[in-house]
Each structure stands twice: as C-alpha cells, then as structure tokens.
Design an enzyme around this catalytic site. Structure first.
Site, short mmCIF file in Angstrom:
data_model
loop_
_atom_site.label_atom_id
_atom_site.label_comp_id
_atom_site.label_asym_id
_atom_site.label_seq_id
_atom_site.Cartn_x
_atom_site.Cartn_y
_atom_site.Cartn_z
N CYS A 104 0.86 -1.12 -0.04
CA CYS A 104 0.15 0.08 -0.13
C CYS A 104 0.85 1.30 0.06
CB CYS A 104 -0.90 -0.10 1.22
SG CYS A 104 -2.01 1.56 1.34
N MET A 317 -4.54 4.99 -5.35
CA MET A 317 -3.68 4.43 -4.48
C MET A 317 -2.07 4.85 -4.71
SD MET A 317 -6.14 2.66 -6.40
CE MET A 317 -5.46 1.52 -7.43
#
Length: 399
Positions: A104, A317
C-alpha cells in the site's frame, strides 16, 4: 458456557496518504500471529471487523472501504542497510480473506514515522530537527522504499501546511522514494511482463482492448477510458453503483492477470483481489472533483481512474501512482500517449478527489525498460494509539 476475556494488543491507528490502517509491531502480536498463516489472518480479520455481510465493519477498526480496511506489521530490519521491515495486509470486507500479495503506497507514508516513534530506527540516525531518512524493506514485493520524515524537537512532525487531494486537512509533507520499483521477482517478471508496451487483451464479453500491462509499484492494467465507455472524469458513484461496470472491470482484471503471468487461470483472480490493479486513462479534461473543486484540463497532463478491491478508488492508490508515473515516463505506453507522448520525468494527473504529481526515472538497458526510482509526496498522522481488543479464542481455528 464460559467466555474467554478479550485479548489486548498494542496498536496504533494511522492515516497514511488517503488510506487508514491499524499498525502493529511484530513483537507485540500474540506468538501464534508473529508468523504468517491462518492464526495471523484470523486475528487481523477480527481486528478490522471482517467478514461483515453488512459491509460496514462496525464491530472492528475498518471503515467499510478498501482504503480503510488495512493492516501493517513492522519490525526492526535484519536486512543490511535498512531500518524496518514492512508487511501490508489488505483485508477483504465481506470475506474471510487477507491479501498479502502487494504493497500500500499510501500507508507507506506512515511507516517511517511509526518506526521512529516506536524505537525501530537507531536513535543515532534520528536528527533532532530536519529530515530523518528511514530505509524501509517492503518484504512482500522485495523492494526498498525511502521515507523522508520531518522531525521537530526530537519528535516526528505531523502537522504542517502540505495539502493532499483526498485528505481534508493539511499536514506535514513526507517525501517517498520507491527505489527500483519495477517488480522483477519470480511473481511478476519484467517491468512489461509481455515484452510489449501495448498489448491486445482479449476479454470475453468486452472485446479486444489495447492495454499497457506494467509491473511498477504494483502490477497494473491500463486501458483507454473511451474503449470501455468512459471519459476518465468519472467519480465513484458512476462506477461503484453500476454492477455491470464493476463486473466488466473485474473481468478485465482477471484476464489481464493471466496475461501478466500473475495467475494461471481467471478463476484464481478471486483469491488475489489486491493485485493487479485495473485503471483507465484519457487525455486531460476539465471536471469537478468529489470535493466540489474544479480541476481544469490545463492543470493536468492526463486523467486516471483506478479500481481497488473491486471498487473505484476515491483518490489514487500510492502504488498505482508509481505505476502511472513509470508508464508515463516510457514513450508509447497508453499512459504516456494520454499525457501527450514523448519523454517525461513527471506527470500531474487528475483523479476523483483532485490531482497528484508523481515523478519517475525510466531508461532502457539492453533493450529492456527499467525504472530506477519513483517519487511522490504524501502525509501521515497518528489518529489513535494504545491497544486494540479482540475476543479471546480468535486465534483458534474454530473461533
């Protein structure tokens, strides 16, 4: 029937970029959860509140979205030249599943500050004022990430005037460098796994799409927005409230994953939700972001929309931003062409919440494209720290 008391585990709830997650020191987890496996997954699922058929994660720390259903496990690194080892888990909302297949990029922004504050970085390397350079080993993708964390009076500085679209309040800027972010491990192969900058991707029920398949930051499938019936300026509701659209993008993702060599059969895509990502791109266009802010076409190089865990992301993201910056730096990819083509070392793209600038240094070596680093700025903040509690017995298989 006796009921076991709750387990109490030290934890920190943090925002990193446009995501939130529960952070743990590896040594603080129950012994059975200090190693990968079913016991760890059961514990983290219960921490977040999954699986939840209501989709809200009310009985846990999750927020009912892919951006807020995340966990991070950190430990002092035993790898030379690194400070901290970083593991990221994307927790499914409606299924008992934790996806450990990727990183992430948003929560990466919080890793450095957590590591400093929790004694995982050698005190001799931490300046009283200025920037602390934290070298992070992202164990799942086998990559080095460098975080430049601001320090004031010996403490991590979290407040500031850096604004990040998708986050309401300003905070301190954290510069992130992703070193050699192209995934060349056994899982993904070369930066362009097919050897092509643009492929013809056959997708049953959709057609043959031009696609750029890239491993950089995170495996990502890029298609032209117009080819799938969109403009690239859509907000979440236009995609997430359309079951047919979501099914189409998942089909594209599954067939792209096979083409990239990430899975052998499209049926395996359901057990690998976090990767690859699927995104659609278009030339610059003026639109109104989710905040009501007008993004002018003249301010950006292209527009990009990306899906995460089966839904259109509310912003972008961080790892997908690395993929965008890298693909934009390689002349001839769909991302590069949408941005106007030619050589470039940075792009500013429009996403549902606003804009983001990302830079990348790409070059050809022996006829193969590679990227030496990608750069972007994020911010991070501790939201709550103390202990998280989960019902006793959760580590047992029949819990």
């Amino acid at each position: 029937m006796p009921h076991l008391p709750q387990i109490r585990i030290p934890a920190t709830y943090m925002r990193g970029g446009t995501s939130k997650g529960v952070f743990f020191c590896l040594a603080d987890l129950p012994e059975a959860a200090q190693v990968p496996g079913a016991a760890r997954d059961r514990l983290l699922l219960r921490v977040i509140g999954s699986p939840d058929p209501y989709g809200k994660q009310t009985d846990g720390m999750g927020g009912g979205t892919s951006s807020t259903s995340k966990v991070v496990i950190l430990s002092a690194s035993t790898r030379p030249g690194h400070d901290v080892d970083y593991l990221f888990g994307q927790v499914a909302i409606d299924r008992a599943f934790v996806d450990w297949s990727g990183n992430c990029g948003n929560l990466t922004a919080a890793v450095g500050s957590f590591a400093i504050s929790n004694g995982l970085v050698d005190a001799a390397r931490i300046p009283r004022d200025g920037l602390c350079t934290v070298r992070i080993w992202q164990a799942q993708i086998g990559k080095t990430i460098v975080a430049h964390v601001p320090m004031t009076d010996g403490q991590v500085q979290e407040t500031g005037d850096f604004e990040l679209d998708g986050v309401t309040f300003p905070a301190a800027e954290v510069a992130i460098e992703f070193l050699d972010p192209a995934d060349v491990g056994e899982d993904g192969g070369a930066m362009f796994p097919t050897g092509n900058l643009v492929d013809d991707l056959d997708v049953p029920g959709v057609g043959t799409l031009k696609a750029t398949l890239i491993n950089a930051g995170i495996p990502t499938i890029f298609v032209d927005a117009a080819a799938v019936g969109y403009t690239g300026t859509e907000l979440q509701g236009a995609i997430n409230e359309d079951a047919k659209a979501l099914a189409m993008f998942e089909t594209i993702r599954a067939h792209g994953a096979v083409r990239m060599g990430l899975i052998r059969d499209v049926a395996e895509a359901a057990s690998r939700q976090h990767t690859p990502k699927v995104a659609f791109v278009a030339k610059p266009a003026t639109y109104t972001a989710s905040s009501g802010k007008v993004v002018d076409a003249g301010e950006i190089d292209l527009v990009v929309r990306a899906l995460s865990m089966g839904k259109l992301h509310h912003a972008m993201m961080g790892t997908a931003a690395v993929a965008i910056g890298t693909a934009a730096a390689v002349p001839g990819t769909l991302v590069n062409l949408a941005a106007g083509g030619g050589e470039r070392s940075a792009v500013r793209f429009g996403h549902p919440s606003g804009t983001l600038r990302v830079g990348a240094e790409a070059k050809q070596v022996d006829g193969q494209w590679t990227v030496t680093r990608a750069l972007m700025s994020r911010s991070a903040r501790v939201l709550m720290e103390g202990h998280v509690r989960v019902p006793g017995g959760v580590l047992e298989a029949d819990a």
